[in-house]
Scaffold this motif. Sequence first.
Motif, PDB file in Angstrom:
ATOM      1  N   LEU A  19       3.108  51.717  -6.324  1.00  0.00           N
ATOM      2  CA  LEU A  19       4.183  50.962  -6.962  1.00  0.00           C
ATOM      3  C   LEU A  19       4.185  49.492  -6.550  1.00  0.00           C
ATOM      4  O   LEU A  19       4.929  48.695  -7.111  1.00  0.00           O
ATOM      5  CB  LEU A  19       5.543  51.572  -6.600  1.00  0.00           C
ATOM      6  N   ALA A  20       3.405  49.145  -5.566  1.00  0.00           N
ATOM      7  CA  ALA A  20       3.397  47.793  -5.002  1.00  0.00           C
ATOM      8  C   ALA A  20       1.997  47.544  -4.417  1.00  0.00           C
ATOM      9  O   ALA A  20       1.108  48.382  -4.566  1.00  0.00           O
ATOM     10  CB  ALA A  20       4.485  47.683  -3.943  1.00  0.00           C
ATOM     11  N   PRO A  21       1.791  46.408  -3.749  1.00  0.00           N
ATOM     12  CA  PRO A  21       0.461  46.121  -3.193  1.00  0.00           C
ATOM     13  C   PRO A  21       0.182  46.896  -1.897  1.00  0.00           C
ATOM     14  O   PRO A  21       0.338  46.374  -0.789  1.00  0.00           O
ATOM     15  CB  PRO A  21       0.492  44.608  -2.953  1.00  0.00           C
ATOM     16  N   TYR A  22      -0.160  48.169  -2.046  1.00  0.00           N
ATOM     17  CA  TYR A  22      -0.578  49.011  -0.923  1.00  0.00           C
ATOM     18  C   TYR A  22      -1.567  50.040  -1.445  1.00  0.00           C
ATOM     19  O   TYR A  22      -1.667  50.268  -2.651  1.00  0.00           O
ATOM     20  CB  TYR A  22       0.615  49.699  -0.246  1.00  0.00           C
ATOM     21  N   SER A  23      -2.298  50.657  -0.535  1.00  0.00           N
ATOM     22  CA  SER A  23      -3.251  51.705  -0.895  1.00  0.00           C
ATOM     23  C   SER A  23      -2.596  53.061  -0.677  1.00  0.00           C
ATOM     24  O   SER A  23      -1.953  53.275   0.353  1.00  0.00           O
ATOM     25  CB  SER A  23      -4.514  51.595  -0.038  1.00  0.00           C
ATOM     26  N   PRO A  24      -2.770  54.002  -1.603  1.00  0.00           N
ATOM     27  CA  PRO A  24      -2.176  55.325  -1.435  1.00  0.00           C
ATOM     28  C   PRO A  24      -2.703  56.065  -0.202  1.00  0.00           C
ATOM     29  O   PRO A  24      -1.947  56.741   0.481  1.00  0.00           O
ATOM     30  CB  PRO A  24      -2.550  56.055  -2.716  1.00  0.00           C
ATOM     31  N   ALA A  25      -4.003  55.926   0.075  1.00  0.00           N
ATOM     32  CA  ALA A  25      -4.588  56.584   1.244  1.00  0.00           C
ATOM     33  C   ALA A  25      -5.705  55.696   1.801  1.00  0.00           C
ATOM     34  O   ALA A  25      -6.494  55.137   1.038  1.00  0.00           O
ATOM     35  CB  ALA A  25      -5.148  57.950   0.865  1.00  0.00           C
ATOM     36  N   VAL A  26      -5.747  55.613   3.123  1.00  0.00           N
ATOM     37  CA  VAL A  26      -6.761  54.809   3.799  1.00  0.00           C
ATOM     38  C   VAL A  26      -7.372  55.659   4.905  1.00  0.00           C
ATOM     39  O   VAL A  26      -6.655  56.246   5.716  1.00  0.00           O
ATOM     40  CB  VAL A  26      -6.148  53.526   4.416  1.00  0.00           C
ATOM     41  N   LYS A  27      -8.710  55.707   4.918  1.00  0.00           N
ATOM     42  CA  LYS A  27      -9.423  56.429   5.967  1.00  0.00           C
ATOM     43  C   LYS A  27     -10.110  55.411   6.862  1.00  0.00           C
ATOM     44  O   LYS A  27     -10.739  54.470   6.386  1.00  0.00           O
ATOM     45  CB  LYS A  27     -10.464  57.365   5.371  1.00  0.00           C
ATOM     46  N   GLY A  28      -9.996  55.610   8.155  1.00  0.00           N
ATOM     47  CA  GLY A  28     -10.665  54.746   9.120  1.00  0.00           C
ATOM     48  C   GLY A  28     -10.458  55.272  10.520  1.00  0.00           C
ATOM     49  O   GLY A  28      -9.419  55.856  10.835  1.00  0.00           O
ATOM     50  N   GLY A  29     -11.451  55.092  11.367  1.00  0.00           N
ATOM     51  CA  GLY A  29     -11.316  55.499  12.755  1.00  0.00           C
ATOM     52  C   GLY A  29     -11.062  56.976  12.944  1.00  0.00           C
ATOM     53  O   GLY A  29     -10.391  57.378  13.893  1.00  0.00           O
TER      54      GLY A  29
END
Length: 142
Positions: A19-29
């Motif tokens: 709905l805004a400037p973000y990612s639904p899911a982020v994978k890292g580390g």
Amino acid sequence: MCCSDEKRIYTSEKAPKALAPYSPAVKGGGLIFISGQLGLDPATNQLVEGGFEAECRQALNNLKNLVEAAGSTLDQVVKVTVFLRDINDFVCLNSIYAEYFTVNPPARSAFQVAALPKNAAIEIEAIALAPECCCCHQDCCD
């Protein structure tokens, strides 16, 4: 460098668009971070009808679909944060939540908040363990 060390963004057609400037899911580390999920219908990006129970189930389904899009499962979720418009929905939340996290449920916090986007009844975010191996065809897992 193994791809499991890189930041990767995941979406799913089975989950609503951001709905805004973000990612639904982020994978890292070695972890997957799932942004707060409302009870939005992925087809319309509108809240499902049916009140708290319907929104709660949809939010959990959206979370599940994003965890799976990132290559993991609900069994690998280690932390959940729940934001409730009304803390009186806590008992209903627990009943529905137990259907999704049946064995060894993750750590969890739940809070009543003043307001949620789209005047939603519930928002749920999570952190899950990422799969140990990646699919980049490098020797990451040896």
